[in-house]
Design a protein around this motif. Structure first.
Motif, short mmCIF file in Angstrom:
data_model
loop_
_atom_site.label_atom_id
_atom_site.label_comp_id
_atom_site.label_asym_id
_atom_site.label_seq_id
_atom_site.Cartn_x
_atom_site.Cartn_y
_atom_site.Cartn_z
N PHE A 38 0.44 17.94 -0.30
CA PHE A 38 1.16 17.29 0.80
C PHE A 38 1.86 16.04 0.27
O PHE A 38 1.32 15.34 -0.60
N ARG A 39 3.03 15.78 0.82
CA ARG A 39 3.82 14.65 0.34
C ARG A 39 3.38 13.36 1.03
O ARG A 39 3.23 13.30 2.25
N MET A 40 3.17 12.35 0.19
CA MET A 40 2.89 10.99 0.66
C MET A 40 3.96 10.10 0.07
O MET A 40 3.83 9.59 -1.04
N GLY A 41 5.06 9.93 0.82
CA GLY A 41 6.19 9.20 0.27
C GLY A 41 6.82 10.01 -0.85
O GLY A 41 7.14 11.19 -0.68
N LYS A 42 6.94 9.41 -2.03
CA LYS A 42 7.53 10.11 -3.18
C LYS A 42 6.50 10.88 -3.98
O LYS A 42 6.85 11.62 -4.90
N SER A 81 -0.36 2.12 0.45
CA SER A 81 1.05 2.07 0.86
C SER A 81 1.13 1.50 2.27
O SER A 81 1.15 2.25 3.26
N THR A 82 1.16 0.19 2.38
CA THR A 82 1.11 -0.46 3.70
C THR A 82 2.35 -0.22 4.54
O THR A 82 2.34 -0.46 5.75
N ASP A 83 3.42 0.25 3.90
CA ASP A 83 4.66 0.50 4.65
C ASP A 83 4.83 1.98 4.97
O ASP A 83 5.95 2.44 5.21
N MET A 84 3.74 2.71 4.98
CA MET A 84 3.80 4.16 5.21
C MET A 84 2.99 4.54 6.44
O MET A 84 1.91 3.97 6.70
N ASP A 85 3.48 5.51 7.20
CA ASP A 85 2.74 6.09 8.32
C ASP A 85 2.32 7.50 7.94
O ASP A 85 3.01 8.19 7.17
N LEU A 86 1.21 7.92 8.51
CA LEU A 86 0.68 9.25 8.21
C LEU A 86 0.74 10.13 9.45
O LEU A 86 0.29 9.75 10.53
N PHE A 87 1.30 11.33 9.27
CA PHE A 87 1.34 12.31 10.34
C PHE A 87 0.28 13.38 10.05
O PHE A 87 0.24 13.94 8.95
N VAL A 88 -0.57 13.63 11.03
CA VAL A 88 -1.60 14.67 10.93
C VAL A 88 -1.26 15.75 11.94
O VAL A 88 -1.17 15.48 13.14
N MET A 89 -1.06 16.97 11.47
CA MET A 89 -0.67 18.09 12.34
C MET A 89 -1.69 19.21 12.20
O MET A 89 -1.95 19.69 11.09
N GLY A 141 3.09 11.80 4.70
CA GLY A 141 3.23 10.35 4.67
C GLY A 141 4.69 9.98 4.60
O GLY A 141 5.42 10.45 3.71
N VAL A 142 5.15 9.14 5.53
CA VAL A 142 6.57 8.77 5.61
C VAL A 142 6.69 7.26 5.63
O VAL A 142 5.98 6.58 6.40
N LYS A 143 7.59 6.73 4.83
CA LYS A 143 7.83 5.29 4.81
C LYS A 143 8.37 4.83 6.17
O LYS A 143 9.19 5.52 6.79
#
Length: 348
Positions: A229-233, A267-275, A336-338
């Motif tokens: 799964f992608r967490m940012g880059k 990564s404090t500037d990242m949000d996490l999506f859980v689906m 994970g998306v910035k």
């Protein structure tokens, strides 16, 4: 090269002791050659056949203990190693052959003789030398490991898989042997066994490019016990996913969630999506998503709750892997998306 010429060549080489970084230089040469040869076998998924050779070769150099009386075999051996470090494989071969003739009971000498033959593309001689090393020392891990590589280069998949098995009998935690065994088994058409080998690899190694490739192999064969799964880059490997009775929903080990939380915390500037997907069972999917969020916050209370966004679906998760598509009745996804990317998306 006759013996007199060999002695003359030997006399030309310096008698200075090996520098401290000598084994590292040897390794860099041999690993480069190993990679070049093996890329011809599997250009898309070059296995970590040469990975870990630093440890293997460096130990091999100095496991051949220098004798107090400096007998001839040790001198010839060290000169052969010196020449290999300079990529002079034709020149080094007679020295290893001479060392082996003077000390026919030394497994390490035969191992390096095999390495030298391998660099020259003499596969039969290479394999014969490794087998001699193994006959002298059945637990010679490096000889089994390199013999497996040599068999791979000649597409002797079954023999290669057997040698990687021998490596694992000696060292059950030798992760690269699991990966290479999986490739050999796949090539020989033993797909189920290959999948097991890659899962064993991922049980001990969940980071790095080869771990991601092991996951790609699994997913392409319809096994989603591990997923990237992608967490940012970056990409993070999660798993093993499993469904344990009487638990109605798919689950993850705590250790995997901790690694995910650690990445989110860093990564404090990242949000996490859980689906979470549960076919015909949206309420169970909702509870599972909420449980994952609560578990992450429990492990990392410094993470703001609004940074973890959950969603759930009472349907299958349709995924693509390799050249195939699969429908998973139960599935968990992470992304994970910035924050700045999210803001751009909302305002665009």
């Amino acid at each position: 090269m006759n013996e007199k010429k060999l002695i003359r060549e030997l006399a030309k080489l310096p008698e200075a002791r090996m520098p401290n970084d000598f084994s590292q230089k040897i390794m860099s040469r041999i690993a480069k050659e190993e990679k070049s040869a093996l890329q011809k076998i599997v250009p898309m998924f070059y296995p970590a056949l040469a990975a870990g050779l630093a440890l293997v070769v460096c130990l091999a150099v100095f496991n051949f203990k220098a004798r107090v009386d400096r007998d001839d075999s040790a001198i010839f051996f060290e000169k052969g190693v010196a020449l290999i470090s300079q990529d002079k494989f034709e020149a080094s071969l007679p020295f290893f052959e001479k060392a082996a003739s003077l000390d026919s009971d030394n497994a390490e000498t035969f191992f390096f003789l095999g390495v030298n033959h391998g660099r020259l593309g003499h596969f039969q001689e290479e394999q014969a030398a490794y087998l001699s090393a193994i006959e002298l020392n059945p637990d010679h891990l490096k000889a089994h490991y390199f013999l497996g590589h040599s068999y791979m280069s000649q597409e002797k998949w079954g023999k290669a898989a057997s040698e990687y098995d021998n490596v694992l009998k000696i060292d059950p935690g030798f992760e690269n042997a699991f990966f290479n065994k999986g490739l050999a088994l796949k090539k020989s058409g033993r797909t189920k066994e290959a999948v097991t080998a890659w899962k064993n690899y991922l049980d001990v190694k969940k980071t790095g490019v080869w771990a991601l490739r092991a996951v790609a192999h699994l997913n392409a064969h319809g096994d989603f016990s591990y997923r990237p799964f992608r967490m940012g880059k970056q990409k993070i490997i999660m798993g093993p996913f499993r469904k344990d009775k009487p638990e109605p929903a798919i689950s993850l080990p705590d250790e995997s969630l901790r690694r995910l939380g650690k990445s989110l915390k860093a990564s404090t500037d990242m949000d996490l999506f859980v689906m979470v997907y549960m076919k015909k069972n949206p309420e169970t999917a909702r509870l599972k998503a909420l449980r994952i969020k609560n578990k992450l916050l429990e492990h990392y209370p410094e993470i703001r709750p609004d940074r973890i966004k959950i969603s759930w679906f009472g349907q299958e998760d349709n995924v693509s892997a390799g050249y195939a598509s699969f429908s998973l009745e139960q599935s968990i996804r992470f992304l994970g998306v910035k924050s700045d990317i999210l803001e751009k998306g909302v305002n665009s």
